[in-house]
Design a protein around this motif. Structure first.
Motif, PDB file in Angstrom:
ATOM      1  N   ASN A   1       0.831  -1.205   0.000  1.00 14.37           N
ATOM      2  CA  ASN A   1       0.000   0.000   0.000  1.00 14.37           C
ATOM      3  C   ASN A   1       0.864   1.253   0.000  1.00 14.37           C
ATOM      4  O   ASN A   1       0.556   2.247  -0.679  1.00 14.37           O
ATOM      5  CB  ASN A   1      -0.923  -0.004   1.220  1.00 14.37           C
ATOM      6  CG  ASN A   1      -2.040  -1.013   1.098  1.00 14.37           C
ATOM      7  OD1 ASN A   1      -2.604  -1.199   0.027  1.00 14.37           O
ATOM      8  ND2 ASN A   1      -2.378  -1.663   2.194  1.00 14.37           N
ATOM      9  N   MET A   2       1.956   1.217   0.725  1.00 14.45           N
ATOM     10  CA  MET A   2       2.811   2.389   0.801  1.00 14.45           C
ATOM     11  C   MET A   2       3.571   2.628  -0.496  1.00 14.45           C
ATOM     12  O   MET A   2       3.871   3.760  -0.853  1.00 14.45           O
ATOM     13  CB  MET A   2       3.780   2.260   1.980  1.00 14.45           C
ATOM     14  CG  MET A   2       3.064   2.238   3.324  1.00 14.45           C
ATOM     15  SD  MET A   2       4.216   2.161   4.708  1.00 14.45           S
ATOM     16  CE  MET A   2       4.848   3.832   4.687  1.00 14.45           C
ATOM     17  N   ILE A   3       3.870   1.546  -1.225  1.00 19.40           N
ATOM     18  CA  ILE A   3       4.612   1.744  -2.471  1.00 19.40           C
ATOM     19  C   ILE A   3       3.765   2.501  -3.483  1.00 19.40           C
ATOM     20  O   ILE A   3       4.279   3.257  -4.303  1.00 19.40           O
ATOM     21  CB  ILE A   3       5.089   0.394  -3.040  1.00 19.40           C
ATOM     22  CG1 ILE A   3       6.401   0.567  -3.783  1.00 19.40           C
ATOM     23  CG2 ILE A   3       4.079  -0.243  -3.963  1.00 19.40           C
ATOM     24  CD1 ILE A   3       7.078  -0.733  -4.184  1.00 19.40           C
TER      25      ILE A   3
ATOM     26  N   GLY B   1       2.797   6.796  -6.830  1.00 18.29           N
ATOM     27  CA  GLY B   1       1.724   7.662  -7.286  1.00 18.29           C
ATOM     28  C   GLY B   1       0.485   6.905  -7.728  1.00 18.29           C
ATOM     29  O   GLY B   1       0.578   5.830  -8.335  1.00 18.29           O
ATOM     30  N   HIS B   2      -0.687   7.479  -7.429  1.00 19.48           N
ATOM     31  CA  HIS B   2      -1.960   6.865  -7.789  1.00 19.48           C
ATOM     32  C   HIS B   2      -2.328   7.093  -9.248  1.00 19.48           C
ATOM     33  O   HIS B   2      -3.260   6.463  -9.763  1.00 19.48           O
ATOM     34  CB  HIS B   2      -3.077   7.408  -6.885  1.00 19.48           C
ATOM     35  CG  HIS B   2      -2.995   6.939  -5.466  1.00 19.48           C
ATOM     36  ND1 HIS B   2      -2.095   7.466  -4.555  1.00 19.48           N
ATOM     37  CD2 HIS B   2      -3.681   5.970  -4.795  1.00 19.48           C
ATOM     38  CE1 HIS B   2      -2.243   6.860  -3.387  1.00 19.48           C
ATOM     39  NE2 HIS B   2      -3.200   5.947  -3.506  1.00 19.48           N
ATOM     40  N   GLU B   3      -1.615   7.969  -9.907  1.00 15.81           N
ATOM     41  CA  GLU B   3      -1.950   8.255 -11.302  1.00 15.81           C
ATOM     42  C   GLU B   3      -1.288   7.275 -12.272  1.00 15.81           C
ATOM     43  O   GLU B   3      -1.606   7.271 -13.468  1.00 15.81           O
ATOM     44  CB  GLU B   3      -1.522   9.682 -11.660  1.00 15.81           C
ATOM     45  CG  GLU B   3      -0.034   9.915 -11.794  1.00 15.81           C
ATOM     46  CD  GLU B   3       0.696  10.036 -10.455  1.00 15.81           C
ATOM     47  OE1 GLU B   3       1.930  10.202 -10.464  1.00 15.81           O
ATOM     48  OE2 GLU B   3       0.013   9.956  -9.404  1.00 15.81           O
TER      49      GLU B   3
ATOM     50  N   ALA C   1      -7.998  -1.482  -4.706  1.00 11.22           N
ATOM     51  CA  ALA C   1      -8.428  -0.837  -3.465  1.00 11.22           C
ATOM     52  C   ALA C   1      -7.735   0.502  -3.264  1.00 11.22           C
ATOM     53  O   ALA C   1      -8.255   1.381  -2.574  1.00 11.22           O
ATOM     54  CB  ALA C   1      -8.153  -1.756  -2.270  1.00 11.22           C
ATOM     55  N   ASN C   2      -6.573   0.665  -3.877  1.00 16.78           N
ATOM     56  CA  ASN C   2      -5.853   1.936  -3.814  1.00 16.78           C
ATOM     57  C   ASN C   2      -6.320   2.917  -4.888  1.00 16.78           C
ATOM     58  O   ASN C   2      -5.792   4.021  -4.987  1.00 16.78           O
ATOM     59  CB  ASN C   2      -4.347   1.694  -3.956  1.00 16.78           C
ATOM     60  CG  ASN C   2      -3.682   1.348  -2.644  1.00 16.78           C
ATOM     61  OD1 ASN C   2      -3.416   2.218  -1.814  1.00 16.78           O
ATOM     62  ND2 ASN C   2      -3.419   0.065  -2.429  1.00 16.78           N
ATOM     63  N   GLY C   3      -7.273   2.486  -5.712  1.00 19.78           N
ATOM     64  CA  GLY C   3      -7.822   3.382  -6.712  1.00 19.78           C
ATOM     65  C   GLY C   3      -6.942   3.596  -7.918  1.00 19.78           C
ATOM     66  O   GLY C   3      -7.106   4.596  -8.634  1.00 19.78           O
TER      67      GLY C   3
ATOM     68  N   GLU D   1       8.750  12.371   1.329  1.00 18.19           N
ATOM     69  CA  GLU D   1       7.291  12.290   1.287  1.00 18.19           C
ATOM     70  C   GLU D   1       6.686  11.313   2.291  1.00 18.19           C
ATOM     71  O   GLU D   1       5.544  11.494   2.714  1.00 18.19           O
ATOM     72  CB  GLU D   1       6.837  11.900  -0.123  1.00 18.19           C
ATOM     73  CG  GLU D   1       7.256  12.911  -1.190  1.00 18.19           C
ATOM     74  CD  GLU D   1       6.824  12.493  -2.582  1.00 18.19           C
ATOM     75  OE1 GLU D   1       6.056  11.501  -2.697  1.00 18.19           O
ATOM     76  OE2 GLU D   1       7.244  13.148  -3.551  1.00 18.19           O
ATOM     77  N   LEU D   2       7.422  10.266   2.674  1.00 16.50           N
ATOM     78  CA  LEU D   2       6.846   9.243   3.541  1.00 16.50           C
ATOM     79  C   LEU D   2       7.661   9.003   4.802  1.00 16.50           C
ATOM     80  O   LEU D   2       7.371   8.092   5.562  1.00 16.50           O
ATOM     81  CB  LEU D   2       6.712   7.920   2.777  1.00 16.50           C
ATOM     82  CG  LEU D   2       5.790   7.932   1.553  1.00 16.50           C
ATOM     83  CD1 LEU D   2       5.775   6.563   0.896  1.00 16.50           C
ATOM     84  CD2 LEU D   2       4.376   8.341   1.926  1.00 16.50           C
ATOM     85  N   GLY D   3       8.668   9.814   5.022  1.00 14.71           N
ATOM     86  CA  GLY D   3       9.521   9.616   6.188  1.00 14.71           C
ATOM     87  C   GLY D   3       8.851   9.876   7.520  1.00 14.71           C
ATOM     88  O   GLY D   3       9.427   9.582   8.565  1.00 14.71           O
TER      89      GLY D   3
END
Length: 470
Positions: free
Chosen positions: A182-184, A189-191, A210-212, A333-335
């Protein structure tokens, strides 16, 4: 005639040294496409080694796709696409960056391993850690990326077992593959469009949806994922299991690996490969197939794996190795994510890796699973069904594919042979696209997972299969 100085093998076994020298000659072009290798017997005599040594080296070269065997003709070098020559993106960071993500590698439906042995191993590791490690390390919050000690131990382990040179600052530890998967998506990016193998691991499709994000399915051939379908589907990310694909068990050939790296390199920084190194530790014949990441000079491969097969799925211990460019993005961005694995567990796992106890444990498991696989083969050989039943891709992992000549559908066959200890899966149930649900040869195929079976369950399966096909 191939001429190698065996005195230079160092600590390598003769067969592995010979395999490496021939492999390197193929990659460098000394041995060209379609060159015929010496016969096994003549090379053994020339080098003064046993026939078994040459057979082992040739078998490994065939398994990885460097060489093909022709019946009654010998062994011939396969053509290899050129490797991408772009300079690798920075893989090493000056300092450890914040952490916490990734790993689409783990939980494929499977029979659980010997839970008693795993429980004893892990409980002993926890006791040793609590008795011998300072409280400041055991009970202080771990950095978001995971304890440096564990990341360094993972990097050493990957070097020894997967042929990878890994900077611990690019390793991220997390509580299970799905959390990291999920984090990857957040990282990339979701796009983007995410490609998965078909047939493949069905949960991946559900997770990505599920992540769209948009998901496309790419078919397979004998060498791995089909590049023509990759081109037609236009994914930005390909999620692959190159060393042991689920459910087919296929190994991606070295030529196809080069093609995949070339595909990713063609649009560097916007195309990614997620290497899900599922089941890599349990290759039952020859040496483990090297990881795709070990030949990546493009900085395009995200390597993911878990300890679920070695330590049990109940222990949610997974990790990934990010290319330098993504590691920098992750830190920015995720740290902020907190680590999802306790410090005590991380220290215990680090001790297992540092001491070699984990590798010895895996070696014992590999021996046991090889014996189970061989017992399966023996039961099927004695069933009188040799002309109707064939084990496929049985040299890796804890499952194989059983190809069956029958008028029954895969679902009907499963209903007849499933028992308390063993419930095969129709291979077609793992395909999302209708065209990938049937094989050209018309055989029914079942995915048989045998990690926790015993002799009684294997014999019972053979008997039920004989009755079903009578």
């Amino acid at each position: 005639m191939l001429d190698y100085n065996l005195a230079e093998k160092g600590e390598l076994s003769l067969y592995e040294y010979l395999y490496r020298r021939i492999r390197d000659d193929i990659v460098s072009g000394v041995l060209e496409a379609d060159d015929r290798l010496p016969s096994k017997r003549s090379l053994a005599q020339h080098l003064g080694v046993s026939l078994v040594t040459v057979e082992g080296a040739y078998a490994q070269l065939v398994a990885e796709g460097y060489v093909r065997a022709r019946a009654r003709s010998g062994y011939f070098v396969n053509a290899l696409p050129g490797l991408p020559v772009r300079t690798a993106l920075v893989q090493r960071s000056a300092t450890a960056l914040p952490s916490g993500v990734v790993a689409p590698a783990e939980a494929i439906p499977k029979a659980s391993e010997d839970s008693g042995e795993l429980a004893r191993l892990w409980s002993r590791a926890l006791r040793d850690a609590l008795a011998n490690e300072p409280e400041s390390e055991l009970f202080s919050p771990a950095p978001p990326q995971g304890l440096w000690r564990l990341r360094a131990a993972i990097a050493d382990y990957l070097c020894q077992t997967r042929g990878m040179e890994v900077d611990p600052s690019c390793v991220v530890v997390g509580a299970g593959a799905q959390t990291l998967d999920n984090m990857i998506v957040q990282l990339l990016g979701h796009e983007l469009t995410y490609g998965v193998e078909d047939p493949g691991y069905p949960r991946l499709t559900r997770l990505y949806r599920a992540n769209g994000v948009k998901v496309v399915h790419v078919g397979l051939d004998g060498e791995g994922v089909r590049m023509d379908e990759v081109g037609a589907a236009c994914p930005d990310v390909m999620h692959l299991m190159p060393s042991h694909q689920f459910p087919t068990g296929r190994v991606t050939s070295i030529a196809r690996r080069y093609e995949l790296l070339g595909w990713a390199c063609a649009e560097a920084g916007s195309r990614w490969i997620i290497e899900d190194d599922y089941d890599c530790e349990f290759r039952l014949a020859g040496r483990p197939v090297p990881a795709l990441a070990s030949i990546d000079a493009t900085g395009s491969v995200i390597y993911t794996n878990t300890f679920s097969k070695g330590l049990g799925a109940a222990l949610r211990l997974a990790y990934m190795v990010l290319p330098g460019q993504l590691m920098e993005r992750y830190g920015t961005e995720l740290g902020f994510y907190s680590t999802t694995v306790s410090s005590v567990q991380q220290v215990a796992l680090a001790r297992l890796l540092e001491s070699g106890a984990y590798e010895r444990h895996v070696a014992r498991m590999r021996k046991r699973y090889r014996e189970l696989r061989d017992e399966f083969a023996d039961v099927l050989a004695k069933s009188g069904l040799a002309d109707r039943v064939r084990m496929e891709e049985a040299d890796s992992g804890l499952h194989f594919v059983l190809a069956v000549g029958t008028s029954l559908s895969e679902e009907e066959l499963v209903a007849r042979v499933a028992g308390p200890g063993l419930s095969p899966m129709p291979l077609s149930s793992c395909a999302c696209l209708p065209k990938n649900r049937t094989a050209p040869d018309g055989l029914a195929r079942l995915v048989v997972q045998y990690g926790s079976l015993d002799s009684e369950a294997i014999s019972a399966f053979g008997a039920e299969l004989s009755r079903a096909l009578a």
